[in-house]
Structures are given as C-alpha cells and as structure tokens.
Write a protein that holds these residues in place. Structure first.
Motif, PDB file in Angstrom:
ATOM      1  N   LEU A  40       0.612  -1.318  -0.020  1.00 19.85           N
ATOM      2  CA  LEU A  40      -0.065  -0.220  -0.107  1.00 19.85           C
ATOM      3  C   LEU A  40       1.047   1.335   0.069  1.00 19.85           C
ATOM      4  O   LEU A  40       1.909   1.346   0.601  1.00 19.85           O
ATOM      5  CB  LEU A  40      -0.836   0.107   1.328  1.00 19.85           C
ATOM      6  N   GLU A 246     -13.082  -8.587  11.718  1.00 18.37           N
ATOM      7  CA  GLU A 246     -12.748  -7.638  10.753  1.00 18.37           C
ATOM      8  C   GLU A 246     -13.483  -6.166  11.155  1.00 18.37           C
ATOM      9  O   GLU A 246     -14.224  -6.146  11.806  1.00 18.37           O
ATOM     10  CB  GLU A 246     -12.967  -7.821   9.487  1.00 18.37           C
ATOM     11  N   GLY A 248     -14.431  -3.652   9.044  1.00 19.23           N
ATOM     12  CA  GLY A 248     -14.973  -3.091   8.007  1.00 19.23           C
ATOM     13  C   GLY A 248     -16.378  -2.750   8.198  1.00 19.23           C
ATOM     14  O   GLY A 248     -16.627  -2.356   9.405  1.00 19.23           O
ATOM     15  N   ARG A 284      -5.494 -10.470   3.340  1.00 23.13           N
ATOM     16  CA  ARG A 284      -6.288  -9.551   2.777  1.00 23.13           C
ATOM     17  C   ARG A 284      -6.965  -8.675   3.736  1.00 23.13           C
ATOM     18  O   ARG A 284      -7.490  -7.436   3.567  1.00 23.13           O
ATOM     19  CB  ARG A 284      -7.470  -9.966   1.836  1.00 23.13           C
ATOM     20  N   SER A 285      -7.704  -9.444   5.088  1.00 24.81           N
ATOM     21  CA  SER A 285      -8.340  -8.663   5.904  1.00 24.81           C
ATOM     22  C   SER A 285      -7.581  -7.560   6.428  1.00 24.81           C
ATOM     23  O   SER A 285      -7.839  -6.341   6.771  1.00 24.81           O
ATOM     24  CB  SER A 285      -8.786  -9.407   6.863  1.00 24.81           C
ATOM     25  N   ARG A 287      -4.824  -6.330   5.377  1.00 25.99           N
ATOM     26  CA  ARG A 287      -4.507  -5.094   4.336  1.00 25.99           C
ATOM     27  C   ARG A 287      -5.463  -4.064   4.025  1.00 25.99           C
ATOM     28  O   ARG A 287      -5.325  -2.988   4.134  1.00 25.99           O
ATOM     29  CB  ARG A 287      -4.104  -5.840   2.823  1.00 25.99           C
ATOM     30  N   GLU A 288      -6.719  -4.565   4.088  1.00 24.34           N
ATOM     31  CA  GLU A 288      -7.994  -3.696   4.061  1.00 24.34           C
ATOM     32  C   GLU A 288      -7.714  -3.043   5.457  1.00 24.34           C
ATOM     33  O   GLU A 288      -8.342  -1.609   5.442  1.00 24.34           O
ATOM     34  CB  GLU A 288      -9.343  -4.403   3.989  1.00 24.34           C
ATOM     35  N   ALA A 289      -7.848  -3.700   6.486  1.00 23.86           N
ATOM     36  CA  ALA A 289      -7.804  -2.789   7.948  1.00 23.86           C
ATOM     37  C   ALA A 289      -6.788  -1.795   7.837  1.00 23.86           C
ATOM     38  O   ALA A 289      -7.061  -0.524   8.305  1.00 23.86           O
ATOM     39  CB  ALA A 289      -7.464  -3.729   9.027  1.00 23.86           C
ATOM     40  N   ARG A 291      -5.528  -0.433   5.260  1.00 19.76           N
ATOM     41  CA  ARG A 291      -6.159   0.995   4.120  1.00 19.76           C
ATOM     42  C   ARG A 291      -7.233   1.872   4.761  1.00 19.76           C
ATOM     43  O   ARG A 291      -6.976   3.118   4.833  1.00 19.76           O
ATOM     44  CB  ARG A 291      -6.635   0.018   3.051  1.00 19.76           C
ATOM     45  N   LEU A 292      -8.043   1.461   5.778  1.00 21.14           N
ATOM     46  CA  LEU A 292      -9.035   1.903   6.389  1.00 21.14           C
ATOM     47  C   LEU A 292      -8.631   3.046   7.312  1.00 21.14           C
ATOM     48  O   LEU A 292      -9.173   4.039   7.565  1.00 21.14           O
ATOM     49  CB  LEU A 292     -10.161   0.880   7.082  1.00 21.14           C
TER      50      LEU A 292
END
Length: 295
Positions: A40, A246, A248, A284-285, A287-289, A291-292
């Motif tokens: 990222l 997660e 999200g 991937r979870s 990575r998304e965390a 990013r958020l």
C-alpha cells in the motif's frame, strides 16, 4: 484474547503459531488463502502495527514478511525469543510482552507485587537493550476488591519499578480491557480508572493502551474519550464490535473517523490491528484494515 474461548490466551496462540508455522517456515511458503499484493502507498500520518497472536497460522518470520509486503513494519505483543527474527526482517516490536504473569494476576493485587517487580525489572532491561520502548502491563482482576483499593495497590507496585523504567527509557503501558465479554472481573476496564492511575503515578514512563474494541463494549464515546484523554494514551488497538473480527462496514465502529480523531491529537505512537480474522483470506483482511485506518 479470543472472545470465543476464555482458555485461549495470547501465549497459547503464540505456541500454536510456533508449532503450526514450523512446517510452513521450513517449506518457505505462505499458506493457501494468504494473499500477496503490491504494498500500500501509506500516507505516513499514523504508524501501523498488528498483534502477533491474531495470526497463529503464520510463523513470526512469515508475519514479518507479510507486514512488509503490505507496506508497514511493526508487530505488537512479541517477546524476547522472537525479537531476533523481527530484527532480521527490519520489523519493529511496537509493544513488547512477556514480563506479565498473566492477565488476571496484575499490579492491583498486592500479593503479586514481588514476583511482578522481579519479572518487570528484568524485562525492562531486555526491552531497553533491544532498542525497544513499550512494555505492556495489566491491572489484573478485582477479586472482590474496591476499585480505590486497586488504585492504591497498583500505584504502590508500579512505583517499585517506575524509576528503573525511567532510567532505561522504557514505557510501561497498561491495557484497558473489557470485563463484560472477554475478561470478566478485570479491574482496568474503564478509561477513567486508568487515567486516575496515570495521574497518581505522575510519570512520563507510564501510560495506557486504549483498546478501541474493549472500550466500545465498556463505555462507548470512543472519539470523545480519545479527545479528552489522549495525553494518557500511548498506544491503540483495533477490532470490530461485536465479535472482535474485521473492522469493515459490517460492524458498529467507524474506524476511519476514529483514526482521524487519533491523528488530529498529534499522536505519534502505534495503532495496532488486533482483530481476529474471520474471512477466508486473513492477510487481505489485514491489508484492508490498514487501508481503512491510514487517514
């Protein structure tokens, strides 16, 4: 700790990780379902980390490579045995552990002070010699104790090691945990109790780990509390509520807004992901965390 099994501890997760990761490390592969993507492009306004115990299917070396692949370089809740691996991968130990007896026998219990003082005095030196700063500690359980008595006990016990921590440049960080779902009877379960302890000690080398998941369960008002007491919070943990999975949009906390509030206080410590991945691809979870939370 897992909210699903009260007998499952960070230490048991670490043991499982070491056992389960041996074959993976030997083979030099990442398990199926763990994604590898480009790093990222992080903004750099918050420093990111991840709790080691939440990825028991990866060896320490694999988790180091994972965080580097995502684009950050710190891991939380790692003890001395694994510091050489972190150093070999250029990954920082953002919150050290291993001095504690456990989560229920902490500084609020005067009967544990002698053992805790011996353990923490030794560990403070280990942390400082390794070039790290943060060392986690716990209040332990109430065991029928009045909270005021718990404050007095914790103050007395911590004062026995604070001078050494100050001399060595180590920060003792007490974690705020919920006593409603995950850690029944834990004493330091509200921000105000922890802040009161900080004020009694009056040391720059003692502060709090504000766990967003735990404090949402106990008291809510997360952003207001961060704005009010941020000077006492040297570290943050995340996880989704309810369930501790997660972070999200299928849970109740607005993590981008919370992270903006943390950022706007001028915070220069670490925000560590401590959710328990439930999705098929846990990396991937993660990575998304990241990013958020990268606001």
């Amino acid at each position: 700790m897992s909210p699903l099994d009260p007998k499952f501890t960070r230490r048991s997760a670490l043991r499982a990780a070491m056992l389960g990761g041996l074959g993976l490390a030997t083979a030099g592969v990442v398990p199926a379902g763990f994604a590898a993507e480009k790093p990222l492009a992080l903004k750099g306004k918050l420093k990111h980390s991840v709790a080691r115990w939440t990825f028991p299917d990866l060896s320490v070396a694999q988790l180091c490579q994972t965080v580097k692949d995502i684009g950050f370089s710190a891991i939380d809740l790692v003890g001395p045995d694994d510091w050489p691996t972190l150093k070999a991968h250029g990954v920082f130990s953002s919150m050290c552990n291993g001095a504690e007896i456990n989560l229920v026998k902490g500084f609020a219990g005067a009967e544990f002070h002698d053992e805790l003082v011996a353990r923490y005095t030794r560990h403070i030196d280990l942390v400082a010699d390794a070039g790290y700063r943060n060392l986690i500690c716990f209040s332990g359980n109430r065991n029928g104790m009045d909270p005021e008595q718990g404050l007095a006990n914790a103050e007395a016990g911590l004062k026995r090691i604070l001078g050494h921590a100050e001399k060595r440049g180590v920060m003792l960080v007490m974690e705020l945990l919920n006593s409603k779902v995950d850690h029944h009877d834990y004493l330091c379960d509200h921000s105000e109790w922890g802040v009161a302890l900080c004020k009694r000690l009056g040391s720059r080398n003692f502060s709090l780990l504000y766990d967003i998941y735990h404090m949402q369960i106990m008291e809510g008002d997360v952003i207001a509390t961060i704005r009010k007491h941020h000077e006492f919070f040297t570290h943050y943990h995340t996880a989704g509520v309810p369930g501790r999975h997660e972070i999200g949009d299928d849970q109740e906390l607005n993590y981008p807004a919370i992270c903006r509030a943390i950022r706007d206080t001028g915070f220069d410590g670490y925000l560590a992901q401590e959710f328990m991945p439930a999705a098929p691809d846990p990396v991937r979870s993660l990575r998304e965390a990241i990013r958020l939370c990268d606001v």
